[in-house]
Write a protein that holds these residues in place. Structure first.
Motif, PDB file in Angstrom:
ATOM      1  N   LEU A   1       0.804  -1.211   0.000  1.00 34.48           N
ATOM      2  CA  LEU A   1       0.000   0.000   0.000  1.00 34.48           C
ATOM      3  C   LEU A   1       0.842   1.269   0.000  1.00 34.48           C
ATOM      4  O   LEU A   1       0.443   2.265  -0.565  1.00 34.48           O
ATOM      5  CB  LEU A   1      -0.901   0.029   1.245  1.00 34.48           C
ATOM      6  CG  LEU A   1      -2.193  -0.738   1.164  1.00 34.48           C
ATOM      7  CD1 LEU A   1      -2.852  -0.809   2.531  1.00 34.48           C
ATOM      8  CD2 LEU A   1      -3.128  -0.119   0.169  1.00 34.48           C
ATOM      9  N   ILE A   2       1.970   1.209   0.616  1.00 36.37           N
ATOM     10  CA  ILE A   2       2.774   2.420   0.731  1.00 36.37           C
ATOM     11  C   ILE A   2       3.799   2.541  -0.393  1.00 36.37           C
ATOM     12  O   ILE A   2       3.944   3.604  -0.988  1.00 36.37           O
ATOM     13  CB  ILE A   2       3.461   2.478   2.108  1.00 36.37           C
ATOM     14  CG1 ILE A   2       2.386   2.587   3.189  1.00 36.37           C
ATOM     15  CG2 ILE A   2       4.424   3.649   2.199  1.00 36.37           C
ATOM     16  CD1 ILE A   2       2.880   2.507   4.598  1.00 36.37           C
ATOM     17  N   GLU A   3       4.491   1.447  -0.727  1.00 32.37           N
ATOM     18  CA  GLU A   3       5.581   1.525  -1.691  1.00 32.37           C
ATOM     19  C   GLU A   3       5.305   0.864  -3.043  1.00 32.37           C
ATOM     20  O   GLU A   3       6.161   0.894  -3.917  1.00 32.37           O
ATOM     21  CB  GLU A   3       6.828   0.886  -1.086  1.00 32.37           C
ATOM     22  CG  GLU A   3       7.359   1.638   0.110  1.00 32.37           C
ATOM     23  CD  GLU A   3       8.591   0.988   0.722  1.00 32.37           C
ATOM     24  OE1 GLU A   3       9.012  -0.082   0.248  1.00 32.37           O
ATOM     25  OE2 GLU A   3       9.130   1.559   1.662  1.00 32.37           O
ATOM     26  N   ALA A   4       4.138   0.295  -3.254  1.00 34.44           N
ATOM     27  CA  ALA A   4       3.840  -0.413  -4.503  1.00 34.44           C
ATOM     28  C   ALA A   4       3.880   0.544  -5.701  1.00 34.44           C
ATOM     29  O   ALA A   4       3.498   1.708  -5.593  1.00 34.44           O
ATOM     30  CB  ALA A   4       2.470  -1.078  -4.418  1.00 34.44           C
ATOM     31  N   LYS A   5       4.348   0.034  -6.819  1.00 28.51           N
ATOM     32  CA  LYS A   5       4.378   0.836  -8.049  1.00 28.51           C
ATOM     33  C   LYS A   5       2.959   1.048  -8.564  1.00 28.51           C
ATOM     34  O   LYS A   5       2.134   0.146  -8.516  1.00 28.51           O
ATOM     35  CB  LYS A   5       5.208   0.134  -9.131  1.00 28.51           C
ATOM     36  CG  LYS A   5       6.675   0.033  -8.792  1.00 28.51           C
ATOM     37  CD  LYS A   5       7.318   1.387  -8.841  1.00 28.51           C
ATOM     38  CE  LYS A   5       8.789   1.292  -8.488  1.00 28.51           C
ATOM     39  NZ  LYS A   5       9.353   2.582  -8.190  1.00 28.51           N
ATOM     40  N   THR A   6       2.687   2.234  -9.030  1.00 25.90           N
ATOM     41  CA  THR A   6       1.420   2.714  -9.610  1.00 25.90           C
ATOM     42  C   THR A   6       0.244   2.799  -8.639  1.00 25.90           C
ATOM     43  O   THR A   6      -0.656   3.583  -8.864  1.00 25.90           O
ATOM     44  CB  THR A   6       0.969   1.894 -10.850  1.00 25.90           C
ATOM     45  OG1 THR A   6       0.568   0.597 -10.453  1.00 25.90           O
ATOM     46  CG2 THR A   6       2.048   1.825 -11.900  1.00 25.90           C
ATOM     47  N   THR A   7       0.217   2.041  -7.561  1.00 29.61           N
ATOM     48  CA  THR A   7      -0.896   2.135  -6.612  1.00 29.61           C
ATOM     49  C   THR A   7      -0.454   2.580  -5.226  1.00 29.61           C
ATOM     50  O   THR A   7      -1.295   2.955  -4.415  1.00 29.61           O
ATOM     51  CB  THR A   7      -1.620   0.780  -6.464  1.00 29.61           C
ATOM     52  OG1 THR A   7      -0.693  -0.189  -5.981  1.00 29.61           O
ATOM     53  CG2 THR A   7      -2.213   0.334  -7.774  1.00 29.61           C
ATOM     54  N   CYS A   9       1.133   4.697  -2.071  1.00 24.35           N
ATOM     55  CA  CYS A   9       0.996   6.096  -1.644  1.00 24.35           C
ATOM     56  C   CYS A   9       2.178   6.951  -2.099  1.00 24.35           C
ATOM     57  O   CYS A   9       1.987   8.074  -2.563  1.00 24.35           O
ATOM     58  CB  CYS A   9       0.861   6.168  -0.132  1.00 24.35           C
ATOM     59  SG  CYS A   9      -0.612   5.350   0.489  1.00 24.35           S
ATOM     60  N   PHE A  10       3.400   6.424  -1.993  1.00 26.38           N
ATOM     61  CA  PHE A  10       4.572   7.197  -2.401  1.00 26.38           C
ATOM     62  C   PHE A  10       4.558   7.484  -3.899  1.00 26.38           C
ATOM     63  O   PHE A  10       4.847   8.601  -4.333  1.00 26.38           O
ATOM     64  CB  PHE A  10       5.867   6.482  -2.034  1.00 26.38           C
ATOM     65  CG  PHE A  10       6.153   6.425  -0.557  1.00 26.38           C
ATOM     66  CD1 PHE A  10       5.600   7.324   0.335  1.00 26.38           C
ATOM     67  CD2 PHE A  10       6.989   5.457  -0.052  1.00 26.38           C
ATOM     68  CE1 PHE A  10       5.865   7.274   1.691  1.00 26.38           C
ATOM     69  CE2 PHE A  10       7.272   5.390   1.305  1.00 26.38           C
ATOM     70  CZ  PHE A  10       6.714   6.298   2.174  1.00 26.38           C
ATOM     71  N   ASP A  11       4.222   6.496  -4.702  1.00 28.03           N
ATOM     72  CA  ASP A  11       4.190   6.662  -6.149  1.00 28.03           C
ATOM     73  C   ASP A  11       3.108   7.659  -6.550  1.00 28.03           C
ATOM     74  O   ASP A  11       3.329   8.533  -7.390  1.00 28.03           O
ATOM     75  CB  ASP A  11       3.957   5.302  -6.818  1.00 28.03           C
ATOM     76  CG  ASP A  11       4.457   5.262  -8.240  1.00 28.03           C
ATOM     77  OD1 ASP A  11       5.525   5.844  -8.512  1.00 28.03           O
ATOM     78  OD2 ASP A  11       3.777   4.655  -9.085  1.00 28.03           O
ATOM     79  N   LEU A  12       1.947   7.547  -5.935  1.00 26.83           N
ATOM     80  CA  LEU A  12       0.859   8.473  -6.233  1.00 26.83           C
ATOM     81  C   LEU A  12       1.182   9.892  -5.766  1.00 26.83           C
ATOM     82  O   LEU A  12       0.821  10.870  -6.427  1.00 26.83           O
ATOM     83  CB  LEU A  12      -0.437   7.993  -5.589  1.00 26.83           C
ATOM     84  CG  LEU A  12      -1.001   6.682  -6.159  1.00 26.83           C
ATOM     85  CD1 LEU A  12      -2.171   6.204  -5.311  1.00 26.83           C
ATOM     86  CD2 LEU A  12      -1.395   6.845  -7.601  1.00 26.83           C
TER      87      LEU A  12
END
Length: 107
Positions: A1-7, A9-12
């Motif tokens: 949820l926090i570091e996943a690519k495209t979804t 929080c950091f990426d968004l």
């Protein structure tokens, strides 16, 4: 949820920060939209803490961590994510005679 690519929080947050007029509300809505249905993702109103339940859905989100749910309010996420160097500082670094420092911030 926090570091996943495209979804995550950091990426968004990085995507939102690159927009001409980044807005915390838009960032929050995108986080909700892209993580809808994730078992550890909730709206703030579903928090067990009364004070967190008063946060509107477009003002934050709740992530269920191993130790419990944490509500994140997104009002200042974009401000705190802005890590751009001031233009005058960048010029000063590029004119530095120390190669190590110059190589830390390539053109």
């Amino acid at each position: 949820l926090i570091e996943a690519k495209t979804t995550g929080c950091f990426d968004l947050l990085d995507e939102e920060s690159k927009l001409p007029t980044p807005q915390a509300e838009h960032f929050t809505i995108e986080v909700h939209k892209r993580n809808k249905g994730h078992p550890r993702f909730e709206f703030p109103r579903k928090s067990k803490l009364r004070s967190s339940r008063e946060i509107r859905d477009d003002e934050g989100f709740l992530i269920q961590h191993f130790a419990g749910g944490v509500v994140y309010t997104t009002a200042q996420f974009i401000e705190k994510n802005n890590d751009a160097l001031h233009a005058s500082l960048l010029i000063l670094i590029q004119e530095c005679k120390n190669n190590f420092i110059k190589n830390l911030f390539p053109k």
